[in-house]
Design a protein around this motif. Structure first.
Motif, PDB file in Angstrom:
ATOM      1  N   PHE A  40       0.836  -1.202   0.000  1.00 49.08           N
ATOM      2  CA  PHE A  40       0.000   0.000   0.000  1.00 49.08           C
ATOM      3  C   PHE A  40       0.869   1.249   0.000  1.00 49.08           C
ATOM      4  O   PHE A  40       0.640   2.187  -0.763  1.00 49.08           O
ATOM      5  CB  PHE A  40      -0.917  -0.009   1.226  1.00 49.08           C
ATOM      6  CG  PHE A  40      -1.807   1.191   1.340  1.00 49.08           C
ATOM      7  CD1 PHE A  40      -3.029   1.222   0.701  1.00 49.08           C
ATOM      8  CD2 PHE A  40      -1.421   2.301   2.081  1.00 49.08           C
ATOM      9  CE1 PHE A  40      -3.862   2.333   0.793  1.00 49.08           C
ATOM     10  CE2 PHE A  40      -2.237   3.416   2.181  1.00 49.08           C
ATOM     11  CZ  PHE A  40      -3.458   3.425   1.536  1.00 49.08           C
ATOM     12  N   PHE A  41       1.885   1.274   0.858  1.00 48.78           N
ATOM     13  CA  PHE A  41       2.730   2.456   0.975  1.00 48.78           C
ATOM     14  C   PHE A  41       3.745   2.554  -0.160  1.00 48.78           C
ATOM     15  O   PHE A  41       4.221   3.645  -0.477  1.00 48.78           O
ATOM     16  CB  PHE A  41       3.410   2.491   2.344  1.00 48.78           C
ATOM     17  CG  PHE A  41       2.419   2.614   3.471  1.00 48.78           C
ATOM     18  CD1 PHE A  41       1.578   3.705   3.544  1.00 48.78           C
ATOM     19  CD2 PHE A  41       2.303   1.626   4.425  1.00 48.78           C
ATOM     20  CE1 PHE A  41       0.635   3.822   4.555  1.00 48.78           C
ATOM     21  CE2 PHE A  41       1.365   1.719   5.444  1.00 48.78           C
ATOM     22  CZ  PHE A  41       0.528   2.824   5.516  1.00 48.78           C
ATOM     23  N   VAL A  42       4.061   1.427  -0.783  1.00 47.22           N
ATOM     24  CA  VAL A  42       4.879   1.469  -2.002  1.00 47.22           C
ATOM     25  C   VAL A  42       4.102   2.187  -3.101  1.00 47.22           C
ATOM     26  O   VAL A  42       4.644   3.039  -3.816  1.00 47.22           O
ATOM     27  CB  VAL A  42       5.278   0.044  -2.453  1.00 47.22           C
ATOM     28  CG1 VAL A  42       5.973   0.091  -3.816  1.00 47.22           C
ATOM     29  CG2 VAL A  42       6.190  -0.615  -1.425  1.00 47.22           C
ATOM     30  N   ASP A  43       2.809   1.860  -3.218  1.00 51.08           N
ATOM     31  CA  ASP A  43       1.966   2.531  -4.215  1.00 51.08           C
ATOM     32  C   ASP A  43       1.846   4.025  -3.909  1.00 51.08           C
ATOM     33  O   ASP A  43       1.872   4.865  -4.824  1.00 51.08           O
ATOM     34  CB  ASP A  43       0.576   1.896  -4.250  1.00 51.08           C
ATOM     35  CG  ASP A  43       0.567   0.518  -4.892  1.00 51.08           C
ATOM     36  OD1 ASP A  43       1.573   0.163  -5.532  1.00 51.08           O
ATOM     37  OD2 ASP A  43      -0.443  -0.188  -4.765  1.00 51.08           O
ATOM     38  N   LEU A  44       1.713   4.360  -2.629  1.00 50.54           N
ATOM     39  CA  LEU A  44       1.624   5.767  -2.234  1.00 50.54           C
ATOM     40  C   LEU A  44       2.901   6.513  -2.634  1.00 50.54           C
ATOM     41  O   LEU A  44       2.848   7.598  -3.213  1.00 50.54           O
ATOM     42  CB  LEU A  44       1.385   5.866  -0.728  1.00 50.54           C
ATOM     43  CG  LEU A  44       1.036   7.241  -0.146  1.00 50.54           C
ATOM     44  CD1 LEU A  44       0.204   7.068   1.139  1.00 50.54           C
ATOM     45  CD2 LEU A  44       2.273   8.068   0.162  1.00 50.54           C
ATOM     46  N   ASN A 218      -2.900  -6.814   4.368  1.00 51.34           N
ATOM     47  CA  ASN A 218      -1.797  -7.688   4.761  1.00 51.34           C
ATOM     48  C   ASN A 218      -2.236  -8.640   5.871  1.00 51.34           C
ATOM     49  O   ASN A 218      -1.970  -9.849   5.822  1.00 51.34           O
ATOM     50  CB  ASN A 218      -0.595  -6.859   5.225  1.00 51.34           C
ATOM     51  CG  ASN A 218       0.314  -6.481   4.075  1.00 51.34           C
ATOM     52  OD1 ASN A 218       0.259  -7.094   3.008  1.00 51.34           O
ATOM     53  ND2 ASN A 218       1.150  -5.491   4.266  1.00 51.34           N
ATOM     54  N   MET A 219      -2.903  -8.115   6.890  1.00 46.67           N
ATOM     55  CA  MET A 219      -3.393  -8.972   7.969  1.00 46.67           C
ATOM     56  C   MET A 219      -4.488  -9.915   7.464  1.00 46.67           C
ATOM     57  O   MET A 219      -4.554 -11.075   7.885  1.00 46.67           O
ATOM     58  CB  MET A 219      -3.920  -8.124   9.126  1.00 46.67           C
ATOM     59  CG  MET A 219      -2.869  -7.295   9.833  1.00 46.67           C
ATOM     60  SD  MET A 219      -3.491  -6.450  11.315  1.00 46.67           S
ATOM     61  CE  MET A 219      -4.734  -5.358  10.604  1.00 46.67           C
ATOM     62  N   ASP A 242      -7.761  -1.784   1.970  1.00 46.85           N
ATOM     63  CA  ASP A 242      -6.668  -1.176   1.191  1.00 46.85           C
ATOM     64  C   ASP A 242      -6.718  -1.542  -0.281  1.00 46.85           C
ATOM     65  O   ASP A 242      -6.240  -0.800  -1.120  1.00 46.85           O
ATOM     66  CB  ASP A 242      -5.265  -1.522   1.712  1.00 46.85           C
ATOM     67  CG  ASP A 242      -4.897  -0.781   2.985  1.00 46.85           C
ATOM     68  OD1 ASP A 242      -5.590   0.206   3.289  1.00 46.85           O
ATOM     69  OD2 ASP A 242      -3.941  -1.197   3.663  1.00 46.85           O
ATOM     70  N   ALA A 243      -7.240  -2.744  -0.603  1.00 47.05           N
ATOM     71  CA  ALA A 243      -7.324  -3.195  -1.998  1.00 47.05           C
ATOM     72  C   ALA A 243      -5.953  -3.283  -2.658  1.00 47.05           C
ATOM     73  O   ALA A 243      -5.772  -2.848  -3.803  1.00 47.05           O
ATOM     74  CB  ALA A 243      -8.263  -2.315  -2.810  1.00 47.05           C
ATOM     75  N   ILE A 244      -4.966  -3.849  -1.947  1.00 46.15           N
ATOM     76  CA  ILE A 244      -3.679  -4.121  -2.592  1.00 46.15           C
ATOM     77  C   ILE A 244      -3.877  -5.240  -3.613  1.00 46.15           C
ATOM     78  O   ILE A 244      -4.870  -5.971  -3.569  1.00 46.15           O
ATOM     79  CB  ILE A 244      -2.578  -4.478  -1.565  1.00 46.15           C
ATOM     80  CG1 ILE A 244      -2.900  -5.781  -0.829  1.00 46.15           C
ATOM     81  CG2 ILE A 244      -2.376  -3.338  -0.572  1.00 46.15           C
ATOM     82  CD1 ILE A 244      -1.780  -6.270   0.078  1.00 46.15           C
ATOM     83  N   ASP A 245      -2.954  -5.391  -4.524  1.00 38.33           N
ATOM     84  CA  ASP A 245      -3.127  -6.323  -5.649  1.00 38.33           C
ATOM     85  C   ASP A 245      -3.422  -7.752  -5.197  1.00 38.33           C
ATOM     86  O   ASP A 245      -4.311  -8.416  -5.748  1.00 38.33           O
ATOM     87  CB  ASP A 245      -1.879  -6.310  -6.537  1.00 38.33           C
ATOM     88  CG  ASP A 245      -1.732  -5.011  -7.317  1.00 38.33           C
ATOM     89  OD1 ASP A 245      -2.718  -4.246  -7.386  1.00 38.33           O
ATOM     90  OD2 ASP A 245      -0.631  -4.757  -7.848  1.00 38.33           O
ATOM     91  N   ASP A 246      -2.676  -8.255  -4.220  1.00 40.76           N
ATOM     92  CA  ASP A 246      -2.875  -9.634  -3.759  1.00 40.76           C
ATOM     93  C   ASP A 246      -4.274  -9.829  -3.184  1.00 40.76           C
ATOM     94  O   ASP A 246      -4.880 -10.903  -3.345  1.00 40.76           O
ATOM     95  CB  ASP A 246      -1.831 -10.006  -2.695  1.00 40.76           C
ATOM     96  CG  ASP A 246      -0.458 -10.238  -3.297  1.00 40.76           C
ATOM     97  OD1 ASP A 246      -0.347 -10.263  -4.543  1.00 40.76           O
ATOM     98  OD2 ASP A 246       0.517 -10.398  -2.527  1.00 40.76           O
ATOM     99  N   VAL A 260     -11.825  -2.985   1.138  1.00 40.11           N
ATOM    100  CA  VAL A 260     -12.156  -1.573   0.951  1.00 40.11           C
ATOM    101  C   VAL A 260     -11.010  -0.894   0.214  1.00 40.11           C
ATOM    102  O   VAL A 260      -9.866  -0.922   0.672  1.00 40.11           O
ATOM    103  CB  VAL A 260     -12.398  -0.873   2.305  1.00 40.11           C
ATOM    104  CG1 VAL A 260     -12.744   0.602   2.085  1.00 40.11           C
ATOM    105  CG2 VAL A 260     -13.521  -1.568   3.079  1.00 40.11           C
ATOM    106  N   ALA A 261     -11.308  -0.307  -0.934  1.00 40.96           N
ATOM    107  CA  ALA A 261     -10.271   0.301  -1.779  1.00 40.96           C
ATOM    108  C   ALA A 261     -10.035   1.750  -1.394  1.00 40.96           C
ATOM    109  O   ALA A 261     -10.974   2.541  -1.334  1.00 40.96           O
ATOM    110  CB  ALA A 261     -10.680   0.208  -3.249  1.00 40.96           C
TER     111      ALA A 261
END
Length: 297
Positions: A40-44, A218-219, A242-246, A260-261
């Motif tokens: 999430f924070f990499v995308d940010l 992640n959790m 967060d709606a990360i890719d995984d 939740v995205a």
């Protein structure tokens, strides 16, 4: 005389344009991220750096690796490098106050992104409405369970606004329905491995679980692994944030029910756009919301 006036006017326009361009080039933004071990924070970060490149400004990014003391030290390093604006994604809302105060003392405006600070002078906060996101997750679970069942809440890092607000929104919904019971609430540090370990322990002590809400994906993904290993995937729905890719992929595959995205890339872009406005002396809103969306397929 008319020609001279036109030439002077054109010269003035050119001079102003060059000055504005030079001002943009001279802007130096510091970005202090809580951790780059979280997608999430990499995308940010990527969104912020991409926007900085597009706008022709310099950005210096530091990673605290979820260590509040390291974040303070890295912010102090950014201040030594004479940044014009500090964008900070706090490790901890209380602990980050020292870093913000240091920026305030140095005359450097501060913008917080995703997570809020509990003090200091912050000119703008850019984030999704985490309370509303928690409510979205809670209402989805309530609907899927027909407002009856046993639910687990995996909490984020205590002291972060994201954990507090997502939990608040979720529990507002849970409190509406007497037959929905939150049978376990435990922090798992917004971390996938920790989410798996905490969920393993909860599964051992609770044979009857209908749903899990995790304060981040992640959790949720860690919980998914624990639930799968226990052979209980068909019994327990999982909702993340967060709606990360995984996580989005897990929703598509039916392994998670929803997420939740928040659109972290957009958050980063908006943070840099706001920082440039602040550096140029323009007024900005104290709170700039980022739209939310519930992803269920």
């Amino acid at each position: 005389m008319r020609k001279l006036t036109i030439v002077l006017a054109l010269s003035l326009i050119l001079l102003v344009g060059l000055s504005a361009g030079a001002a943009a080039q001279d802007i130096k933004i510091g970005l202090a991220v809580s951790t780059l071990n979280n997608p999430f924070f990499v995308d940010l970060k990527d969104g912020a750096e991409s926007m900085a490149e597009e706008m022709g400004v310099e950005i210096l990014t530091v990673d605290a690796q979820n260590d509040a003391a390291a974040q303070l030290s890295s912010v102090e390093d950014l201040l030594i490098k004479q940044i014009d604006v500090l964008i900070v994604n706090p490790v901890d809302g209380n602990a980050v106050v020292s870093a913000i105060t240091a920026a305030n003392d140095a005359g450097v405006p501060v913008i917080t992104v995703d997570r809020a600070a509990e003090g200091g002078d912050v000119v703008s906060h850019i984030a999704s409405d985490n309370v509303e996101g928690g409510k979205m997750a809670g209402e989805f679970i309530a609907k899927q369970l027909n407002k009856e069942g046993n639910v687990v809440e995996l909490q984020g890092i205590p002291g972060t606004s994201a954990a507090r607000d997502r939990g608040k929104g979720f529990n507002i919904v849970m409190d509406k329905y007497p037959n929905l019971k939150v049978i376990a609430r435990q922090p798992a540090g917004f971390d996938r491995a920790e989410g798996m370990t905490v969920m393993e322990n909860i599964l051992q002590g609770n044979p009857d679980i209908d749903a899990v809400f995790a304060h981040n994906d992640n959790m949720a993904l860690g919980a998914m692994e624990a639930i799968s290993a226990a052979g209980r995937s068909d019994e327990i729905m999982i909702v993340g944030f967060d709606a990360i890719d995984d996580a989005v992929e897990a929703v598509k595959e039916g392994k998670m029910a929803a997420t939740v995205a928040q659109r972290p890339t957009l958050m980063g872009e908006m943070a840099v756009e706001t920082a440039v406005k602040v550096a140029n002396g323009n007024e900005v809103k104290e709170y700039i919301p980022v739209p939310l969306e519930l992803i269920t397929d």
